[in-house]
Write a protein that holds these residues in place. Structure first.
Motif, short mmCIF file in Angstrom:
data_model
loop_
_atom_site.label_atom_id
_atom_site.label_comp_id
_atom_site.label_asym_id
_atom_site.label_seq_id
_atom_site.Cartn_x
_atom_site.Cartn_y
_atom_site.Cartn_z
N LYS A 138 -8.89 35.39 40.92
CA LYS A 138 -9.05 34.76 42.23
C LYS A 138 -8.92 33.25 42.10
O LYS A 138 -9.56 32.62 41.25
CB LYS A 138 -10.41 35.13 42.82
N ASN A 141 -8.51 31.50 48.06
CA ASN A 141 -8.22 32.72 48.82
C ASN A 141 -7.04 33.48 48.27
O ASN A 141 -6.65 34.50 48.83
CB ASN A 141 -7.97 32.37 50.29
N TYR A 143 -4.62 35.35 45.11
CA TYR A 143 -4.69 36.18 43.91
C TYR A 143 -3.54 35.76 43.00
O TYR A 143 -2.37 36.02 43.29
CB TYR A 143 -4.59 37.66 44.27
N TYR A 207 -7.58 37.19 49.69
CA TYR A 207 -9.01 37.40 49.88
C TYR A 207 -9.46 37.11 51.31
O TYR A 207 -10.65 37.15 51.61
CB TYR A 207 -9.79 36.55 48.87
N SER A 211 -8.83 44.46 52.77
CA SER A 211 -8.35 45.15 51.57
C SER A 211 -6.86 44.88 51.40
O SER A 211 -6.14 44.69 52.38
CB SER A 211 -8.59 46.67 51.66
N LYS A 279 -8.49 43.82 46.46
CA LYS A 279 -9.75 43.77 47.20
C LYS A 279 -9.92 45.04 48.01
O LYS A 279 -8.92 45.59 48.49
CB LYS A 279 -9.74 42.55 48.14
#
Length: 279
Positions: A138, A141, A143, A207, A211, A279
């Motif tokens: 992370k 926000n 990935y 994030y 999901s 997520k």
């Protein structure tokens, strides 16, 4: 045939061009025949496209250039399989359960025309590639992830990324959901020239979603597919940098071809898939 959307667009209509990686000076444009097919253990149907060339300066729709009465076959170690013509898709096809495309096996393509012209090609399916190793973390926000170099049994390769299982509800200050960075795209790699240990990319705004998952596809290519797609990408780049006002001073490079008696590609690929839940 999900991979068809990735490759077939590169290996069909473009073959109507007379530029190729084989010596075709002795074949006039109107007598030139183009063949294209990429086979894989993961595809449910094997397709072969056959096109008739036209004289230079001619304008013809792609559907009108399709040769529909050829005799097309693919031979494996012990059996010759005939491919009937499918008018809906303008191609010759066979179910993979019948042909049984398998890793590390060789296949021979033969196309016979009513004019007596015979075209041939051969390819070997790459071994089953191991799943790639995807590591991520992370960053705000986002990935950030990296992909390790594929195992030694992969000589030529490319990647494709997709976001799956996205659940995102726009909110004040967060109206844009997850999307992939363009650091890699559909770049083609030769393992012996691969000088870095990993490839890096990002899923932006990952994030902010409820999901989201990352699907990473590794396509292991045989040498024919790699060299054809590489020269096709170079041709696209050359065309994009050419206009009536600003001419491209570089000479266009010929497209690679492994079709005896004409032009085109008969190649193979194999693939592996990894889904990383973010997520």
């Amino acid at each position: 045939m999900k991979i068809g959307n990735f490759f077939v667009g590169l290996v069909s209509i473009c073959l109507l061009s007379c530029q190729s990686g084989v010596e075709i000076e002795r074949i006039s444009a109107e007598n030139l025949v183009a063949v294209s097919s990429l086979i894989s253990p993961q595809d449910s149907i094997v397709k072969v496209y056959v096109y008739q060339g036209k004289a230079l300066g001619s304008v013809v729709r792609s559907g009108e250039a399709v040769i529909k009465d050829a005799k097309v076959s693919i031979e494996d170690d012990s059996t010759v399989h005939s491919l009937p013509f499918d008018a809906k898709n303008n191609s010759y096809f066979i179910d993979n359960r019948t042909l049984k495309v398998r890793a590390s096996k060789s296949y021979r393509l033969r196309v016979s025309l009513s004019t007596g012209v015979i075209l041939k090609g051969n390819c070997t399916v790459p071994p089953n590639p191991d799943k790639v190793v995807v590591a991520g973390n992370k960053e705000g926000n986002d990935y950030a992830f990296s992909i390790q170099k594929p195992a030694n049994n992969v000589s030529f390769f490319t990647f494709n990324f997709e976001l799956k299982n996205i659940v995102f509800v726009p909110k004040l200050g967060a109206s844009t959901g997850p999307y992939l960075g363009l650091l890699v795209g559909n770049a083609l790699f030769d393992a012996k020239d691969f000088t870095v240990n990993s490839i890096e990319n990002k899923v932006f705004n990952a994030y902010l979603a409820e999901s989201v998952s990352l699907q990473t596809m590794l396509y292991s290519l045989d040498s024919h597919s790699y060299h054809y797609l590489k020269t096709k990408t170079e041709a696209y780049t050359w065309g994009a940098n050419t206009s009536g006002l600003i001419p491209n001073l570089k000479e266009p490079k010929p497209l690679y071809s492994n079709i005896e008696g004409g032009v085109g590609i008969f190649g193979a690929y194999n693939q592996s898939k990894v889904i990383s839940v973010i997520k």
